[in-house]
Design an enzyme around this catalytic site. Structure first.
Site, PDB file in Angstrom:
ATOM      1  CG  HIS A  66     -28.715  26.481  85.517  1.00 21.97           C
ATOM      2  ND1 HIS A  66     -29.791  26.538  84.673  1.00 21.97           N
ATOM      3  CD2 HIS A  66     -28.801  27.594  86.302  1.00 21.97           C
ATOM      4  CE1 HIS A  66     -30.503  27.624  84.923  1.00 21.97           C
ATOM      5  NE2 HIS A  66     -29.928  28.280  85.917  1.00 21.97           N
ATOM      6  CG  ASP A 104     -37.755  27.154  80.028  1.00 22.70           C
ATOM      7  OD1 ASP A 104     -36.949  27.550  80.901  1.00 22.70           O
ATOM      8  OD2 ASP A 104     -38.899  27.625  79.900  1.00 22.70           O
ATOM      9  CG  LEU A 164     -24.891  16.655  65.710  1.00 20.48           C
ATOM     10  CD1 LEU A 164     -26.302  16.584  65.120  1.00 20.48           C
ATOM     11  CD2 LEU A 164     -24.944  16.159  67.168  1.00 20.48           C
TER      12      LEU A 164
HETATM   13  C1  IPE Z   1     -35.359  30.659  77.243  1.00 25.76           C
HETATM   14  O1  IPE Z   1     -35.728  30.320  78.537  1.00 25.76           O
HETATM   15  C2  IPE Z   1     -33.877  30.790  77.129  1.00 25.76           C
HETATM   16  C3  IPE Z   1     -33.118  29.549  77.289  1.00 25.76           C
HETATM   17  C4  IPE Z   1     -33.600  28.343  77.403  1.00 25.76           C
HETATM   18  C5  IPE Z   1     -31.697  29.714  77.272  1.00 25.76           C
HETATM   19  P1  IPE Z   1     -36.125  31.415  79.619  1.00 25.76           P
HETATM   20  O2  IPE Z   1     -36.515  30.680  80.831  1.00 25.76           O
HETATM   21  O3  IPE Z   1     -35.059  32.420  79.739  1.00 25.76           O
HETATM   22  O4  IPE Z   1     -37.385  32.120  78.918  1.00 25.76           O
HETATM   23  P2  IPE Z   1     -38.611  32.897  79.572  1.00 25.76           P
HETATM   24  O5  IPE Z   1     -38.033  33.879  80.549  1.00 25.76           O
HETATM   25  O6  IPE Z   1     -39.471  31.878  80.217  1.00 25.76           O
HETATM   26  O7  IPE Z   1     -39.263  33.525  78.395  1.00 25.76           O
HETATM   27  C1  IPE Z   2     -33.385  26.981  81.349  1.00 33.05           C
HETATM   28  O1  IPE Z   2     -33.896  26.786  82.609  1.00 33.05           O
HETATM   29  C2  IPE Z   2     -31.965  27.430  81.361  1.00 33.05           C
HETATM   30  C3  IPE Z   2     -31.785  28.835  80.979  1.00 33.05           C
HETATM   31  C4  IPE Z   2     -32.711  29.691  80.684  1.00 33.05           C
HETATM   32  C5  IPE Z   2     -30.437  29.321  80.974  1.00 33.05           C
HETATM   33  P1  IPE Z   2     -34.439  27.988  83.504  1.00 33.05           P
HETATM   34  O2  IPE Z   2     -33.306  28.513  84.295  1.00 33.05           O
HETATM   35  O3  IPE Z   2     -35.159  28.993  82.671  1.00 33.05           O
HETATM   36  O4  IPE Z   2     -35.453  27.216  84.438  1.00 33.05           O
HETATM   37  P2  IPE Z   2     -36.917  27.664  84.850  1.00 33.05           P
HETATM   38  O5  IPE Z   2     -37.641  28.037  83.590  1.00 33.05           O
HETATM   39  O6  IPE Z   2     -36.751  28.840  85.765  1.00 33.05           O
HETATM   40  O7  IPE Z   2     -37.485  26.468  85.519  1.00 33.05           O
HETATM   41 MG    MG Z   3     -37.040  29.236  82.062  1.00 35.81          MG
END
Ligand code: IPE
Ligand code: IPE
Ligand code: MG
Length: 250
Positions: A45, A28, A139
């Protein structure tokens, strides 16, 4: 990291528990990482995929048997279509471009998640990657894509329901071991350690069944900044944790 500061000098080496066999990561913070640089979220990303490559390499070098990464949740469909497209393109590119190297490195790729809503060409691509790498043993990399922990349980329950209707399963045969065999992530042992980057302190529907007794670690780093050292630190902290499983511990 939300661990008390300690160095390897603090604890007798003999008291360290074994390293985790299965580490799961909620990757995240890509969006915030990009925003801090004045860049679009897709840039974050892309950097997240680079961090994923490093994490896979690190997991392999550190001798972990299983690594699970949360790449796209069923709730991520709530994002703008353009962002969803960029996440799908990145998965496509990762599987296409990295497959040869991952295969060479002995990585077995598994995709955990729902097939619903995924296009035929993407399904073919991931099925091919899973097939190509199925006999690798160094792995196991579980990519949680279109994954939700509740959806995983619903899918398992539906399947068991069908077996009951077909007369091949009796309700009393359903137990915890059976559910563990029916879920998408059945090929890996339960995760010992679940790491979430970005400072958020929630599971966001990740590994609700198999992570029931996992050690949780919430790290303040944003995912694109995660390195081999971050993983080593998390494993080191895990090895100092007191796991009790409801008993009284060591
Ligand atoms: C969780 O992150 C999902 C992934 C890392 C793929 P999100 O950014 O989507 O989660 P929330 O919205 O903070 O709960
Ligand atoms: C995690 O990063 C990737 C996915 C959830 C796909 P985010 O896109 O949630 O990034 P933040 O949390 O908005 O910084
Ligand atoms: Mg996020």
């Amino acid at each position: 990291m939300s661990e008390p500061k300690s160095s390897s000098m603090d604890v007798d080496v003999a008291t360290l528990r074994s390293p985790p066999k299965h580490v799961a990561i909620i990757m995240d913070g890509n969006g915030r990482w990009a925003k801090a640089r004045g860049m679009p979220r897709a840039f974050g990303h892309k950097a997240g995929v680079d961090a994923l490559r490093l994490a896979v390499e690190a997991a392999r070098d550190l001798g972990l048997g299983h690594l699970s990464v949360y790449a796209f949740s069923t709730e991520n469909w709530n994002r703008p279509q353009s962002e969803i497209d960029s996440l799908f393109d990145l998965l496509r590119m990762f599987v296409k471009r990295d497959l040869v190297q991952l295969h060479r490195d002995g990585v077995r790729i598994r995709i955990i998640g729902s097939r619903e809503g995924l296009s035929e060409d993407l399904l073919e691509l991931i099925d091919d990657a899973v097939r190509t790498t199925r006999d690798n043993t160094r792995l196991t990399l579980n990519i949680a894509f279109n994954y939700g922990g509740r959806g995983e349980l619903v899918a398992a329950m539906r399947e068991m329901g069908r077996m009951i209707v077909a007369g091949t399963l009796g309700p009393d045969e359903i137990d915890e071991a059976m559910i563990s065999r029916m879920i998408w992530s059945a090929d890996s042992p339960d995760p010992d350690l679940v790491i979430r980057t970005s400072g958020e302190v929630r599971l966001s529907n990740f590994l609700l069944w198999s992570g029931a007794y996992a050690e949780l670690m919430f790290i303040n780093q944003l995912w694109p900044d995660f390195t081999k050292e971050s993983l080593e630190k998390a494993i080191d902290a895990f090895r100092r944790r007191d796991r009790r499983f409801g008993g009284l511990g060591a």
